[in-house]
Design a protein around this motif. Structure first.
Motif, PDB file in Angstrom:
ATOM      1  N   GLU A   3      53.928 -36.564   9.585  1.00  0.00           N
ATOM      2  CA  GLU A   3      54.791 -36.525   7.969  1.00  0.00           C
ATOM      3  C   GLU A   3      55.433 -35.216   7.991  1.00  0.00           C
ATOM      4  O   GLU A   3      55.119 -34.156   8.508  1.00  0.00           O
ATOM      5  N   GLU A  17      51.461 -30.406  -8.982  1.00  0.00           N
ATOM      6  CA  GLU A  17      50.121 -30.557  -9.399  1.00  0.00           C
ATOM      7  C   GLU A  17      50.057 -31.248 -10.714  1.00  0.00           C
ATOM      8  O   GLU A  17      49.420 -32.008 -11.188  1.00  0.00           O
ATOM      9  N   GLU A  68      51.253 -37.334  -3.925  1.00  0.00           N
ATOM     10  CA  GLU A  68      50.102 -37.134  -3.230  1.00  0.00           C
ATOM     11  C   GLU A  68      50.383 -36.900  -1.958  1.00  0.00           C
ATOM     12  O   GLU A  68      49.876 -36.073  -0.998  1.00  0.00           O
ATOM     13  N   LYS A  69      51.555 -37.612  -1.423  1.00  0.00           N
ATOM     14  CA  LYS A  69      51.885 -37.314   0.026  1.00  0.00           C
ATOM     15  C   LYS A  69      52.594 -35.804   0.401  1.00  0.00           C
ATOM     16  O   LYS A  69      52.227 -35.209   1.156  1.00  0.00           O
ATOM     17  N   ARG A  72      49.649 -33.325   0.146  1.00  0.00           N
ATOM     18  CA  ARG A  72      49.099 -33.510   1.364  1.00  0.00           C
ATOM     19  C   ARG A  72      49.739 -32.610   2.393  1.00  0.00           C
ATOM     20  O   ARG A  72      49.083 -31.948   3.371  1.00  0.00           O
ATOM     21  N   ASN A  73      51.088 -32.867   2.634  1.00  0.00           N
ATOM     22  CA  ASN A  73      51.877 -31.857   3.607  1.00  0.00           C
ATOM     23  C   ASN A  73      52.293 -30.659   3.254  1.00  0.00           C
ATOM     24  O   ASN A  73      53.288 -30.104   3.582  1.00  0.00           O
TER      25      ASN A  73
END
Length: 158
Positions: A3, A17, A68-69, A72-73
């Motif tokens: 990703e 966030e 969220e992705k 996460r990255n």
């Protein structure tokens, strides 16, 4: 396939966030109420309110997954990470437009935070890509649809 890394400033991270929290705690509830209300109108096969609410629900859930992705990255660039000798992500660069003899200031950010109207340009944009790695005094040529723009780097700061 790995990703793609999302590069953010601390402010950009907080903004994403906050958006995610709003979508999960407020928007989901609002959409669920709209769906419940639309169902109470009866036959859902020809109910435009129900269709609109379901479409909004799909959009909200898609945006939540995207955020969220991204989080996460995420890799956060702090002021301490920004070199004032070379243009990098997080740098604020004062440029001189050679053709128009005007000064313009840009902050180089990751694509998730880009906001050209606020002079926050992506490191992946033509101007951002051309500036990365340059030093004070460097001449930069940027190919744009209207031709070529020339800039001189006047200063680099955090």
């Amino acid at each position: 396939m790995a990703e793609k890394e999302v590069i953010l400033t601390p402010e950009g991270l907080q903004k994403l966030e906050d958006e995610l929290e709003h979508l999960k705690s407020v928007k989901r509830r609002e959409v669920a109420e709209r769906i419940k209300l639309a169902i109470s109108y009866g036959d859902i096969s020809e109910n435009s309110e129900y269709e609109d609410a379901k479409n909004e629900q799909a959009f909200v859930e898609g945006r939540i997954m995207t955020l969220e992705k991204m989080l996460r990255n995420a890799r956060v660039i702090h002021d301490d990470d920004v070199d004032t000798e070379l243009v990098s992500i997080g740098s604020t660069v004062l440029l001189k437009d050679i053709e128009f003899d005007e000064e313009v200031e840009y902050t180089i950010v990751g694509s998730a935070e880009a906001d050209p109207a606020s002079n926050r340009i992506s490191n992946e944009s033509p101007v951002g890509r051309s500036l990365i790695g340059k030093t004070k005094g460097a001449m930069v040529e940027v190919a744009v649809p209207a031709g070529t723009i020339q800039f001189q780097v006047l200063s680099i700061k955090r």
